[in-house]
Design a protein around this motif. Sequence first.
Motif, PDB file in Angstrom:
ATOM      1  N   VAL A  60       0.767  -1.319   0.019  1.00 40.59           N
ATOM      2  CA  VAL A  60      -0.171   0.040  -0.146  1.00 40.59           C
ATOM      3  C   VAL A  60       0.847   1.180  -0.086  1.00 40.59           C
ATOM      4  O   VAL A  60       0.466   2.388  -0.740  1.00 40.59           O
ATOM      5  N   PHE A  61       1.903   1.303   0.701  1.00 39.66           N
ATOM      6  CA  PHE A  61       2.843   2.452   0.833  1.00 39.66           C
ATOM      7  C   PHE A  61       4.032   2.527   0.071  1.00 39.66           C
ATOM      8  O   PHE A  61       5.032   3.098   0.548  1.00 39.66           O
ATOM      9  N   TYR A  62       4.259   1.788  -1.074  1.00 36.14           N
ATOM     10  CA  TYR A  62       5.437   1.371  -1.722  1.00 36.14           C
ATOM     11  C   TYR A  62       5.839   2.582  -2.364  1.00 36.14           C
ATOM     12  O   TYR A  62       5.090   3.302  -3.058  1.00 36.14           O
ATOM     13  N   GLN A  63       7.114   3.045  -1.920  1.00 35.43           N
ATOM     14  CA  GLN A  63       7.850   4.179  -2.563  1.00 35.43           C
ATOM     15  C   GLN A  63       7.230   5.617  -2.148  1.00 35.43           C
ATOM     16  O   GLN A  63       7.668   6.707  -2.298  1.00 35.43           O
ATOM     17  N   ILE A  64       6.146   5.697  -1.106  1.00 39.98           N
ATOM     18  CA  ILE A  64       5.487   6.942  -0.724  1.00 39.98           C
ATOM     19  C   ILE A  64       6.561   7.800   0.162  1.00 39.98           C
ATOM     20  O   ILE A  64       6.613   9.006  -0.039  1.00 39.98           O
TER      21      ILE A  64
END
Length: 823
Positions: free
Chosen positions: A109-113
Motif C-alpha cells: 500500500v505504501f510502496y515508494q511513498i
Amino acid sequence: MNVYQEALSYLESHHAAAGGEGLEDVFHEEAVSCFLSPLCSESIDFPDTPTSCSREEMLEKRLVVLRGILESEEVYLRELDALLAPMKALRASAGTSQPVLSSQQVQTVFYQIPELKDIHQSFYSGLKARLGSHTPPDVDSGQETVTSCSNSELEMGDLFLKLVNHLGLYGGFIENYEKAVEVVRKCTQANPLFRTLAETLYINGADKARTACTLEALLYKPLDRVTKTTLVLRDLLKTTPVEHKDYAALQEALRLSQSFLSGVNESSQSKREVTLTHGMRRQLMRDGFVVDASEGVRSLRHFFLYTDLLLCTRFKHAGRGKQDQYRFSWYLPLAGLRTRWVADHEQPPDTTVRLLTLRTKMFLLRQQLQQNPKGTRGLTWTARNRKKLEQMELLLLTHSPVYRLDLHSPSDKSHTLFFSSLYELEEWRDAIHKLTTGNIETIPPDLLTLTSACVKLRMTQQPHLHSSVAAEDGKLLCGTVSVAIHSASGLQEPACVYVCVEVDGYEFYDKRAQTHSSVRSLNPLWDQELSFLVDGAQKMMVLCVSQSDGEEAVLGKTTVQLDSTSLSCRWRRQTLQVGQLEVTLSLKYCPHPLEAPGAPIQQPPVFCVPIEKVAQQEGVLVPHVVRCCVEEVERRGMDEVGIYRISGTATDICSLKAVFNTNLREAVTRLRSAEVNTVSGVLKLYFRELPEPLVPSDLFQSLAKTLDIQDMNSRLVSMLSLLQSSPDVSRNTFLYLMHHLQRVAKRQDVNKMTLMNLATVFGPSLLRPPAAGLEHNGVTVDISQEVVIQVQVVFSFLQSNNLPEAQTSLPYGSDTEEETTHM
C-alpha cells in the motif's frame, strides 16, 4: 462554439495568450484575412498586438509561476503527510496477533511513498529558500527595478533537474499502483477496522482547516502529480528568457519529463480506469483530438474511447487555482456501432482557395521565424508570431481533413468525424472495431462522473501542432521525397488494390497521395511514382486498400522512419511488411529550399502528347493508360466477340479520354465499370491520336522492304533488328501491345479475333509513312499499298513466337543501391 472561441480556449488553457483582447485581435485578423479575403502578395506583417511582455515583465511572470509551484508543492506535501499518517500504526499492528494488514500488505500500500515525500520535501525546501528574499514589488516605493534585476539572477534550474532525475521513483509507484488499490479495496470490504481507517483520513490545510479524504483517493495523488510535471515545466520555460542561465537546465528537465511520461502513458493502464456505479470498471483505451462535424459545422473536439462507449467532449479551461474541466458533447455506445469511411477529396473551390491562402501565410510566417532564430527582433515579436502560427495551424487542422468516418448506432444516432490522415482514421476505426466485436453489455454511463474524470484520465494533453514542437531541424526532411510503388504480394484472394502514402511535417503542401487501383489479381502491379514536397518530415505511412463494389477496406498499414542521413538522391529499393502483404517500393530524397505553396499542380494530359513525354512524366516505359486498358481487357474482355473490332459508344470513349487527361486515379476507377468495348476503344484512340506513330515513321520504308524476305524467321530477325533502333518507350510499348494481342488471339475460337483481324485493326494506328506520303529520299509511297504494308508488318510481328519481353517500368534499382531491405 466557433473556431475562434475553441482556439482561444485551447491557447488560454496552455497559457499561450498574453490577454484576451490581444489574442482576439490577432486571431480575428487571421481568420478574416485567411478565410474571407484573397491572398495578399505583399508583406506578411500582421497588425501589432497590444502586449506588455517586456523582458522585465516576463521575469515577473516567471516569479509568479515559481510562487505557484511552491504553493502547489506545499499542498502536495500535506497530501503525502495524510497518506503516510496511518502507515506507522498499520506497520506496528502487523507484528501483533490481530494485524489489520500484514507486513506485505503494508509494504504494498505504501510502496515508494516515503521516498517520494523526501524528494519533494527537499525540492520544496530549496525552492522556498531561494524565493524567500523575493517579495512582490511595491510599485509605490519604486522597488520594481531592483526586484527585476534580482529576479534575473534567480537560478532554479538545478532544483528542477534534481527533481526530474528522481522521477524513476514514480515509475515504481505506478507499476505498484493497481496492486495497492486492490489491497485497499479488498481489505476495506473484509476488515471493518481498516474500512473506518481508510475512509476517515484528513488533509490539513494552511488555515488549520481539515479536508476529509479516503485512502484510495490519496493514493491517486502521486499519480496525478507526476502527470502535471511536464505542464509545470512548460509553463516555467515559457516565462524564462532564452538567455537566462536557467533556460538550458529547464529545457533538459522538460525533455526528461516528457520522455518519462511517454513511457508511462504507453505502459500504465492504471490511470486510464475509472470506477462507476455497480462496481463496473470502465477503462480508457484511446483519446485524442478529432474534427467533429455532427452539427453541420466542423469543430475540434477531444474524444475518449472507453471499453464500451465513445465520448465526445469540449475542453473548458478553469481559472487559476481550479481544475480544468471537460464539457459533455455526445456519446455513442459501442454495442452494435457500425463504421464506414470515405474520402472526400473534392472540396468546394472557395474552401480550396482559403486553405491555400492559409498555408501560404503559415509558410511565410514560419520563414520569418526561422530567419530570427535567437529572437534578434525581440522576444515579444517572436512569442506573438509563434502564437499566430499556432492559431493558423489550429484552423488548418479543423478545416483541411478529407477522410470522413461515419458512425451509426442501432438507436439510429449518427455522427461524422473527419481525419487529416487515413492512417490515423484506420487506427481509430480499428480500435472501435475491436471493442464492438466483443459481447459488450452497455450500461448507461454517469455522464457527469465520466466527463469529470477526463482531466485525470486523458493521455493526450493537446492537439499535435508542429508549430509548437521544438525539434532539431537537421534531422528533419526539407525538400522532395519520391516514392515509386512497384508491386505487392501476399493476397489470399484476387482483389483490386491501391497504395496510399502519407508523410508528416507541416501541412504547407499535399501530404498524401495514392496509386491507381490495380487490376483484380493476387499480385498487384503499379510501378507508379509519387512525389511529396516536405517540410519537417520524420516518417512516412504506407497503407494498402482494397476496393470492392464501391466499398474500401484497409488491408494493412505500416510506418517508415525518414532519416536524412540514410536517404539520398539515389533510389533505394525496399520491401515493407504491410499487414499480411509485402509491398515493394523505391525511395529517394532530394533536399532543397522550398517555395511558398501554390495551387495544386494539375496532371498533364496524356492524349495527343508524344509518348516519350507521357512516359517521362509518369516515370515508366509503358504509359499507365496503355497498361490499365490492357489489364482491364484481359480481366473481362478476352471472351468478348469482336473485341477491338467492335467499338464502344463515342461519347463514353471521349468521356474516359477526358478523365485520363486530368485524373489518372479517377480514370482507372471509371475504367473498372465501363463497358469493355469502351475500354478497348480508349486504347485504340490513344494510339491513333499520338502525334508520332508508335513505330517511328523513318522505319516505315525499311520495314516495308523486309516483307519481301520470304523466309519468315529471317524476316522477323530483320524486323526485330529495326525495332531495336527505336526509342525505349516506343519499343517497349509496342512489344507490350504485341504480347497482349497474341493472348487475345489465343481465344479466337470464342472472340473471333484472329491475328490477321487484330493486325487489320491496329496496323494503321501503329505504323504510318513519313509526312505527306514521302520517304526520306523523296520516293513517293504507293498509297494503295500503305494499308497493306501497315497490316502485314504488324501481322508479321504477331506471328513471332520469340518476341522479346517488354519492360514496363524504369529500373529504379539498377543505377542505385541494389540491396533490398525488409522493414
